[in-house]
Design a protein around this motif. Structure first.
Motif, PDB file in Angstrom:
ATOM      1  N   PRO A  58      -6.372 -12.601  -9.130  1.00  0.00           N
ATOM      2  CA  PRO A  58      -5.068 -13.146  -9.870  1.00  0.00           C
ATOM      3  C   PRO A  58      -4.485 -11.839 -10.957  1.00  0.00           C
ATOM      4  O   PRO A  58      -5.484 -11.356 -11.690  1.00  0.00           O
ATOM      5  CB  PRO A  58      -5.582 -14.163 -10.773  1.00  0.00           C
ATOM      6  N   SER A  59      -3.420 -11.351 -10.414  1.00  0.00           N
ATOM      7  CA  SER A  59      -2.690 -10.476 -11.410  1.00  0.00           C
ATOM      8  C   SER A  59      -1.106 -10.534 -11.477  1.00  0.00           C
ATOM      9  O   SER A  59      -0.743 -10.707 -10.292  1.00  0.00           O
ATOM     10  CB  SER A  59      -3.275  -9.049 -11.252  1.00  0.00           C
ATOM     11  N   VAL A  60      -0.449 -10.413 -12.410  1.00  0.00           N
ATOM     12  CA  VAL A  60       0.882 -10.184 -12.293  1.00  0.00           C
ATOM     13  C   VAL A  60       1.254  -8.922 -11.696  1.00  0.00           C
ATOM     14  O   VAL A  60       2.503  -8.883 -11.231  1.00  0.00           O
ATOM     15  CB  VAL A  60       1.626 -10.302 -13.736  1.00  0.00           C
ATOM     16  N   ASP A  61       0.505  -7.944 -11.874  1.00  0.00           N
ATOM     17  CA  ASP A  61       0.747  -6.509 -10.954  1.00  0.00           C
ATOM     18  C   ASP A  61       0.982  -6.934  -9.190  1.00  0.00           C
ATOM     19  O   ASP A  61       1.677  -6.293  -8.791  1.00  0.00           O
ATOM     20  CB  ASP A  61      -0.345  -5.665 -11.103  1.00  0.00           C
ATOM     21  N   ALA A  62       0.060  -7.795  -8.872  1.00  0.00           N
ATOM     22  CA  ALA A  62       0.101  -8.134  -7.611  1.00  0.00           C
ATOM     23  C   ALA A  62       1.693  -8.680  -7.233  1.00  0.00           C
ATOM     24  O   ALA A  62       2.180  -8.614  -6.132  1.00  0.00           O
ATOM     25  CB  ALA A  62      -0.998  -8.993  -6.925  1.00  0.00           C
ATOM     26  N   MET A  63       1.848  -9.773  -8.112  1.00  0.00           N
ATOM     27  CA  MET A  63       3.138 -10.490  -8.060  1.00  0.00           C
ATOM     28  C   MET A  63       4.113  -9.502  -7.846  1.00  0.00           C
ATOM     29  O   MET A  63       5.183  -9.414  -7.402  1.00  0.00           O
ATOM     30  CB  MET A  63       3.480 -11.560  -9.067  1.00  0.00           C
ATOM     31  N   ALA A  64       4.196  -8.437  -8.806  1.00  0.00           N
ATOM     32  CA  ALA A  64       5.153  -7.249  -8.992  1.00  0.00           C
ATOM     33  C   ALA A  64       5.378  -6.447  -7.628  1.00  0.00           C
ATOM     34  O   ALA A  64       6.201  -6.062  -7.047  1.00  0.00           O
ATOM     35  CB  ALA A  64       5.005  -6.495 -10.276  1.00  0.00           C
ATOM     36  N   ASP A  65       4.138  -6.394  -7.183  1.00  0.00           N
ATOM     37  CA  ASP A  65       3.983  -5.434  -5.985  1.00  0.00           C
ATOM     38  C   ASP A  65       4.677  -6.215  -4.675  1.00  0.00           C
ATOM     39  O   ASP A  65       5.475  -5.668  -4.016  1.00  0.00           O
ATOM     40  CB  ASP A  65       2.757  -5.037  -5.553  1.00  0.00           C
ATOM     41  N   ASP A  66       4.729  -7.570  -4.913  1.00  0.00           N
ATOM     42  CA  ASP A  66       5.123  -8.292  -3.781  1.00  0.00           C
ATOM     43  C   ASP A  66       6.576  -8.211  -3.877  1.00  0.00           C
ATOM     44  O   ASP A  66       7.407  -8.145  -2.574  1.00  0.00           O
ATOM     45  CB  ASP A  66       4.735  -9.804  -3.993  1.00  0.00           C
ATOM     46  N   VAL A  67       7.280  -8.080  -5.066  1.00  0.00           N
ATOM     47  CA  VAL A  67       8.694  -8.123  -5.151  1.00  0.00           C
ATOM     48  C   VAL A  67       9.007  -6.605  -4.820  1.00  0.00           C
ATOM     49  O   VAL A  67      10.309  -6.491  -4.143  1.00  0.00           O
ATOM     50  CB  VAL A  67       9.024  -8.447  -6.656  1.00  0.00           C
ATOM     51  N   ALA A  68       8.391  -5.722  -4.916  1.00  0.00           N
ATOM     52  CA  ALA A  68       8.859  -4.416  -4.423  1.00  0.00           C
ATOM     53  C   ALA A  68       8.656  -4.363  -3.343  1.00  0.00           C
ATOM     54  O   ALA A  68       9.710  -3.683  -2.608  1.00  0.00           O
ATOM     55  CB  ALA A  68       7.802  -3.363  -5.207  1.00  0.00           C
ATOM     56  N   GLU A  69       7.614  -4.679  -2.501  1.00  0.00           N
ATOM     57  CA  GLU A  69       7.619  -4.830  -0.948  1.00  0.00           C
ATOM     58  C   GLU A  69       9.032  -5.564  -0.576  1.00  0.00           C
ATOM     59  O   GLU A  69       9.334  -5.340   0.720  1.00  0.00           O
ATOM     60  CB  GLU A  69       6.363  -5.463  -0.687  1.00  0.00           C
ATOM     61  N   LEU A  70       9.283  -6.732  -1.228  1.00  0.00           N
ATOM     62  CA  LEU A  70      10.354  -7.576  -0.688  1.00  0.00           C
ATOM     63  C   LEU A  70      11.640  -6.410  -0.587  1.00  0.00           C
ATOM     64  O   LEU A  70      12.474  -6.690   0.260  1.00  0.00           O
ATOM     65  CB  LEU A  70      10.599  -8.575  -1.726  1.00  0.00           C
ATOM     66  N   LEU A  71      11.986  -5.918  -1.997  1.00  0.00           N
ATOM     67  CA  LEU A  71      12.918  -4.940  -1.801  1.00  0.00           C
ATOM     68  C   LEU A  71      13.113  -4.013  -0.806  1.00  0.00           C
ATOM     69  O   LEU A  71      14.214  -3.756  -0.052  1.00  0.00           O
ATOM     70  CB  LEU A  71      13.039  -3.921  -3.224  1.00  0.00           C
ATOM     71  N   ASP A  72      11.649  -3.482  -0.465  1.00  0.00           N
ATOM     72  CA  ASP A  72      11.619  -2.600   0.726  1.00  0.00           C
ATOM     73  C   ASP A  72      12.206  -3.203   2.180  1.00  0.00           C
ATOM     74  O   ASP A  72      12.846  -2.658   3.019  1.00  0.00           O
ATOM     75  CB  ASP A  72      10.187  -2.104   0.985  1.00  0.00           C
TER      76      ASP A  72
END
Ligand code: MLT
Length: 253
Positions: A58-72
């Motif tokens: 669990p981490s907010v970083d993993a959630m943020a990386d998901d969003v960066a991946e979505l932008l990609d």
């Protein structure tokens, strides 16, 4: 991690990240009300709505990386990224980890400070309760302002429905992710894009003082305090919330 995402409109990309324990369903009025002027992108954060939880710690970083991946995946180099409460924690993690992806930031009903040890311990209790079959319906009165609780029956019913359908494993994971989140004030001090901070004057979870502290830390921020709105301002007072966002986007453009 492929996030299930609802979109509306076209033009300037605006990513909106939902609160705990909701989903992209909470942004119904934003997809409807803002699509005339921008491309509204509302993902379900991992584990919620239609998105899988995965097996990361669990981490907010993993959630943020998901969003960066979505932008990609969507072919978006940059976007205005907004988050409400937990979504705001994820937006701040995105600003920390992927600052080049942001063209502006919206922080609504959220805070930059980390959990106190007591708050983190309480989150673990909630996580355990969820994993033991409990639900989160007792949190609804805190999520809403007094005006909504007394006079907006439709809002109360809708929020109860959204909270009642939160998947227990994802909600427990997210509680642990939020408990582990760091202080974000330095991230805000270093942010070199315009920011909009939104607060509700009836918010019991992240009172106006939290919004004022973020506004002070941000180099280029404006604060909008919405009257008769609680913690879920985007659902409780959608017209006022949307106007604040639309004005911010107009200034940005
Ligand atoms: C939320 O609305 O996302 C939560 O209240 C955030 C939190 O528990 O800190």
């Amino acid at each position: 991690m492929r996030l299930y995402t609802r979109t509306a409109g076209s033009g300037l990309p605006l990513v909106l990240l939902h609160a705990f324990p909701l989903s992209s369903a909470m942004w119904l009025a934003q997809r409807g009300g803002l699509a005339a002027g921008c491309h509204v992108v509302t993902p379900d954060l991992r584990g919620f709505g239609g998105s899988p939880l995965g097996d990361d710690e669990p981490s907010v970083d993993a959630m943020a990386d998901d969003v960066a991946e979505l932008l990609d995946t969507m072919g978006l180099d940059k976007a205005v990224v907004g988050g409400l409460s937990m979504g705001g924690y994820v937006a701040m993690a995105l600003a920390r980890r992927h600052p080049g992806r942001l063209s502006g930031v919206i922080l609504a009903n959220t805070k930059a400070s980390p959990d106190t040890p007591e708050a983190a311990a309480n989150r673990e209790t909630i996580a355990q309760r969820l994993l033991d079959g409990g639900d989160l319906l007792d949190t609804v009165p805190n999520l809403l302002g007094t005006t909504s609780l007394e006079r907006r029956g439709m809002v109360v019913g809708r929020v109860r429905g959204l909270v009642g359908s939160a998947p227990a494993r994802a909600a427990a994971w997210a509680q642990r992710a939020m408990a582990a989140r760091p202080d974000s004030f330095d991230t805000l001090r270093g942010l070199n894009v315009p920011a909009l901070v939104v607060a509700g004057d009836e918010d019991k979870i992240t009172p106006v003082g939290d919004a004022e502290a973020m506004t002070k830390a941000l180099p280029d921020a404006r604060l909008v305090v919405i009257g008769r709105a609680g913690h879920l301002s985007a659902i409780e007072t959608p017209e006022t919330f949307n106007r604040a966002v639309a004005d911010f986007l107009t200034e940005l453009a």
